[in-house]
Design an enzyme around this catalytic site. Structure first.
Site, PDB file in Angstrom:
ATOM      1  N   HIS A 183      33.557  37.758  32.952  1.00 11.94           N
ATOM      2  CA  HIS A 183      32.121  37.887  33.254  1.00 11.94           C
ATOM      3  C   HIS A 183      31.388  36.545  33.260  1.00 11.94           C
ATOM      4  CE1 HIS A 183      30.893  42.020  33.811  1.00 11.94           C
ATOM      5  NE2 HIS A 183      31.666  42.418  32.822  1.00 11.94           N
ATOM      6  N   HIS A 283      34.717  44.310  44.960  1.00 13.68           N
ATOM      7  CA  HIS A 283      33.956  44.708  43.773  1.00 13.68           C
ATOM      8  C   HIS A 283      33.137  45.943  44.122  1.00 13.68           C
ATOM      9  CE1 HIS A 283      30.173  44.270  41.303  1.00 13.68           C
ATOM     10  NE2 HIS A 283      31.053  43.993  40.348  1.00 13.68           N
TER      11      HIS A 283
END
Length: 384
Positions: A183, A283
């Site tokens: 992340h 994604h």
């Protein structure tokens, strides 16, 4: 010549933004412009697109895309590209419906019949991820993704890294392949150490090992590990992607069809990646329209690797919402997972039938989703 008569958008739970385009010949298409935590901003951009493109011929998808891109002068960025994505996806859906074919036929035809998929799991402890991993196995998944770490500062105690290894071991012993999402919250001194510890356990990939703005750091990091490096959800068009390919900094690109300008731009990005021997793993922790659009691209993409998809367990645990992929679809079985794969949708357009009645009902009082705040022990802001 047909003309666009309306461009509508609908804010729906848990945090999604759907777009519907209608034309004067009775055709329609659905898109998704979700940009998590920035709903009102995207709605403002859609208002501008509405003013410009009502009256345009919906068949001219590329002309509409280029007009939005070039005549806006200030190009790119997460908000504008997400709004454009919602419009673009809806136009591809409309065209497929009009011609009576799946979108993948308009992209040159499919190169596969089914797409490998993965889903997210959460949890701080090895027992947490093991329990959620078992749920994913029961749902038909063979691959999952999870946070690599819960929280790390610029330079924390190396002991903090051991928890990440234990969580990975707990899921791997179930027989699952595992992608690890850093992340961008792990800074370089810790990321280098963590990758070395994880390497013997062979994760499928490391996602966003560093923030995407640190391309020089990512290039250096990728040269120090054998684990494939993935990123791309925060890259919004082909010019954002270009320097990563030229630097040979990544192995897998993860464009988000709802963030990167829609099917038109995602397809171009995938073709660029193929020329650099980089795989594509879109994604998509988003809604059913975004997932259906991604699957259409996957079907026609030679360098496709794996597709992310969201399900109720992800949102039930993180956002306290009963809404998942299936609430807004009339044909939810198109997302059934079997032996780790989802069949390529073969219906017209995106292959999904949106439950418009439910969409309109939910959107009436749906508040915009706010990004969660994460703070370190000293009170400083941490990446989410």
């Amino acid at each position: 010549m047909a003309k666009i008569t309306s461009i509508e958008y609908f804010r729906v739970l848990p945090r999604w933004l759907f777009v519907k385009v209608c034309s004067d010949d009775g055709q329609y298409g659905w898109g998704e412009a979700t940009l998590e935590g920035h709903t009102e901003a995207v709605e403002g951009a859609l208002e501008e697109l509405k003013i410009r493109f009502v009256g345009y011929d919906p068949d001219n998808i590329e002309h509409i895309w280029q007009t939005a891109w070039r005549l806006g002068f200030y190009r790119g960025g997460a908000v504008f590209m997400s709004a454009l994505a919602g419009l673009d996806i809806a136009l591809w859906d409309l065209k497929g419906r009009k011609l009576g074919v799946p979108v993948y036929q308009l992209l040159g035809g499919k190169v596969r019949d089914k797409c490998l998929v993965y889903a997210w799991i959460g949890g701080d402890r090895p027992s947490d991820v093991e329990a959620q991993g078992k749920v994913r196995l029961a749902q038909g998944f063979k691959t999952i993704k999870m946070n690599a770490t819960e929280d790390l500062g610029w330079l924390d105690s190396p002991a903090a890294l051991q928890a990440s290894v234990k969580r990975l071991e707990a899921v791997k012993k179930l027989g699952l392949d595992v992608g690890l999402d850093f992340h961008g919250r792990v800074h370089k001194p810790m990321a280098k150490q963590l990758a070395k510890l994880l390497e013997p356990h062979q994760p499928l990939f490391i996602e966003e090992p560093l923030l995407s703005e640190h391309i020089e750091g990512i290039k250096h990091f990728s040269s120090q590990t054998t684990i494939p490096i993935a990123l791309g959800e925060r890259l919004y068009h082909r010019w954002d992607v270009k320097p990563f390919l030229e630097a040979s900094a990544i192995d897998i690109l993860q464009p988000d069809v709802s963030h990167c300008g829609g099917i038109s731009e995602a397809r171009r990005i995938a073709a660029m990646c193929e020329a650099y021997d980089v795989g594509v793993a879109p994604h998509c922790p988003l809604g059913p329209i975004a997932l259906a659009a991604a699957l259409q691209i996957d079907a026609a993409c030679p360098n496709f690797v794996i597709q992310e998809m969201s399900l109720g367990i992800h949102y039930n645990s993180m956002h306290q919402s009963k809404y998942d992929l299936l609430n807004y679809t009339k044909n939810p079985k198109i997302f059934d997972v079997k032996d780790g794969y989802v069949q390529v949708p073969t219906g017209v357009g995106l292959g999904i039938e949106v439950n418009e009645e439910e969409v309109r009902k939910v959107s009436k009082d749906c508040k915009a989703w706010r990004a969660l705040e994460f703070h370190g022990p000293d009170g400083s802001v941490r990446e989410w």
